[in-house]
Scaffold this active site. Structure first.
Site, PDB file in Angstrom:
ATOM      1  N   THR A   1       0.818  -1.220   0.000  1.00 16.78           N
ATOM      2  CA  THR A   1       0.000   0.000   0.000  1.00 16.78           C
ATOM      3  C   THR A   1       0.847   1.265   0.000  1.00 16.78           C
ATOM      4  O   THR A   1       0.447   2.301  -0.521  1.00 16.78           O
ATOM      5  CB  THR A   1      -0.951  -0.018   1.231  1.00 16.78           C
ATOM      6  OG1 THR A   1      -1.823  -1.123   1.064  1.00 16.78           O
ATOM      7  CG2 THR A   1      -1.758   1.239   1.362  1.00 16.78           C
TER       8      THR A   1
ATOM      9  N   SER B   1       1.676  -7.382  -1.065  1.00 20.35           N
ATOM     10  CA  SER B   1       2.387  -8.400  -0.282  1.00 20.35           C
ATOM     11  C   SER B   1       1.695  -9.761  -0.233  1.00 20.35           C
ATOM     12  O   SER B   1       2.359 -10.758   0.054  1.00 20.35           O
ATOM     13  CB  SER B   1       2.754  -7.884   1.100  1.00 20.35           C
ATOM     14  OG  SER B   1       1.665  -7.849   1.958  1.00 20.35           O
TER      15      SER B   1
ATOM     16  N   THR C   1       1.672  -4.532   4.110  1.00 18.75           N
ATOM     17  CA  THR C   1       1.480  -4.906   5.516  1.00 18.75           C
ATOM     18  C   THR C   1       0.948  -6.333   5.698  1.00 18.75           C
ATOM     19  O   THR C   1       1.120  -6.921   6.757  1.00 18.75           O
ATOM     20  CB  THR C   1       0.493  -3.943   6.212  1.00 18.75           C
ATOM     21  OG1 THR C   1      -0.754  -3.988   5.527  1.00 18.75           O
ATOM     22  CG2 THR C   1       1.019  -2.526   6.253  1.00 18.75           C
ATOM     23  N   ASP C   2       0.297  -6.857   4.648  1.00 20.60           N
ATOM     24  CA  ASP C   2      -0.397  -8.143   4.838  1.00 20.60           C
ATOM     25  C   ASP C   2       0.534  -9.289   5.232  1.00 20.60           C
ATOM     26  O   ASP C   2       0.178 -10.122   6.072  1.00 20.60           O
ATOM     27  CB  ASP C   2      -1.159  -8.528   3.566  1.00 20.60           C
ATOM     28  CG  ASP C   2      -2.394  -7.650   3.355  1.00 20.60           C
ATOM     29  OD1 ASP C   2      -2.805  -6.968   4.305  1.00 20.60           O
ATOM     30  OD2 ASP C   2      -2.937  -7.657   2.230  1.00 20.60           O
TER      31      ASP C   2
HETATM   32  N1  ASP Z   1      -2.774  -5.380   0.641  1.00 20.04           N
HETATM   33  C1  ASP Z   1      -1.660  -4.532   0.968  1.00 20.04           C
HETATM   34  C2  ASP Z   1      -0.372  -5.326   0.870  1.00 20.04           C
HETATM   35  O1  ASP Z   1      -0.036  -6.001   1.794  1.00 20.04           O
HETATM   36  C3  ASP Z   1      -1.842  -3.986   2.328  1.00 20.04           C
HETATM   37  C4  ASP Z   1      -0.801  -2.990   2.762  1.00 20.04           C
HETATM   38  O2  ASP Z   1       0.288  -2.873   2.263  1.00 20.04           O
HETATM   39  O3  ASP Z   1      -1.131  -2.308   3.742  1.00 20.04           O
HETATM   40  O4  ASP Z   1       0.283  -5.241  -0.130  1.00 20.04           O
END
Ligand code: ASP
Length: 325
Positions: free
Chosen positions: A14, A57, A88-89
């Site tokens: 993200t 991710s 973050t995932d």
């Molecule tokens: N879906 C995103 C990822 O992990 C979530 C994020 O980065 O906050 O790529």
């Protein structure tokens, strides 16, 4: 004062995404240029940027983590520290993977954003500045793989993503943060005492993670066995107890030399050989399952991939795990 020299490795997530009217939140390629013109970090350190990938991710695989780890091992020789931006995932898995296999004592700091570039109150830039400040800190406790989000420093082993959307999602639930990032300085409160290193030139990805739920049968376990899993992590109830319907498949797994590791599906705490009823932790241990301490399931799976890569032989992996818990 000579500024420290840092490498920022970008992987996507993200923090590198923007809202698009047609598709929703998706990747764009602006992060590298943005980092190149970001005065708040240029003032603190000498920065170079390397785009490793630009993917969400959930697309990160253990093989990608391994490649990233090798890149960090190579590059760290030329820099005082490395920052890695990541979705973050799966961040907690990649960070833990690197903690296990990367041997440097220099800081390797993961950071990310819960909000994309298009959202009000975006957290990415602040998190990047925080990560750079941590990597530049001269505190003797600074070093190894850390996760910086929301003005907090967390250990890669301990931190988990606890919330789907909030900027304070990354928390070390059991032990609290290693430190905090204040406007005037970075403060480390404690070390991460467990610094486990398992350097390897290979990984084994055929390791499964199965979550226990009430009344479940052994279909998932049978499926893992059918597909030749080398180890199965069971995210058991509480202190490490499983539904009795799983016992025949657990017995088969152990007879076939498939390592069965019991961890807890609770959010904190260790598993223990406490309950003697069929399926209880004590009876599972007697059957030959291994109790996995306080590691959460997704991290135990990563650790087994690394352990099998290093030791190949399941008896050596078993021995390692039994010594460690
Ligand atoms: N879906 C995103 C990822 O992990 C979530 C994020 O980065 O906050 O790529």
């Amino acid at each position: 004062m000579i500024k420290k020299k840092l490498l920022v490795i970008t992987t996507g997530g993200t923090i590198a995404m923007k809202y698009d009217d047609e598709f929703g939140v998706i990747q764009n390629d602006e992060l590298t240029a943005y980092l190149g013109n970001f005065p708040q970090i240029r003032d603190i350190a000498q920065i170079e940027v390397y785009e490793f990938t630009n993917i969400p991710s959930p697309y990160i695989t253990p093989e990608t983590m391994f490649k990233l780890a090798r890149l960090v091992e190579d590059k760290i020789l030329e820099y005082d520290g490395i920052i890695i931006t990541h979705g973050t995932d799966t961040l907690e898995e990649t960070a833990y993977f690197l903690e296990l296999v990367v041997t440097t004592h220099k800081p390797v700091v993961f950071t990310a954003a819960m909000r994309s570039e298009s959202e009000l109150g975006l957290d990415g830039p602040r998190n990047i500045v925080g990560a750079v400040r941590v990597a530049c800190s001269n505190d003797p406790r600074n070093g190894g793989v850390m996760v910086v989000m929301n003005d907090e420093i967390n250990s890669a082993r301990e931190v988990v993503k606890t919330d789907t959307g909030k900027t304070n999602s990354f928390v070390s639930l059991a032990y609290g943060p290693l430190g905090i990032i204040e406007p005037d300085k970075v403060i480390f409160y404690r070390d991460s005492i467990i610094q486990e290193k398992i350097p390897t030139d290979k990984i084994e990805t055929n390791i499964d993670l199965i979550k226990c739920v009430s009344g479940m049968d052994d279909r998932y376990l049978q499926c893992s066995l059918y597909h030749g899993a080398k180890a199965i992590v069971l995210e058991a109830f509480g202190r490490g107890n499983v539904p009795p319907n799983l016992l025949p498949a657990i017995t088969t797994a152990i007879e076939r030399d498939v390592i069965v590791v019991i961890v807890s599906r609770t959010y904190t705490g260790r598993v223990l050989p406490e309950y003697g009823y069929e399926g209880g932790g004590k009876s599972l241990k007697k059957m030959g399952a291994i109790l996995g301490g306080d590691l959460r399931g997704q991290k135990m799976r990563i650790k087994l991939m690394v352990l099998f890569g290093r030791y190949k032989d399941s008896s050596l992996v078993r021995k390692y795990l039994l010594n460690g818990n």
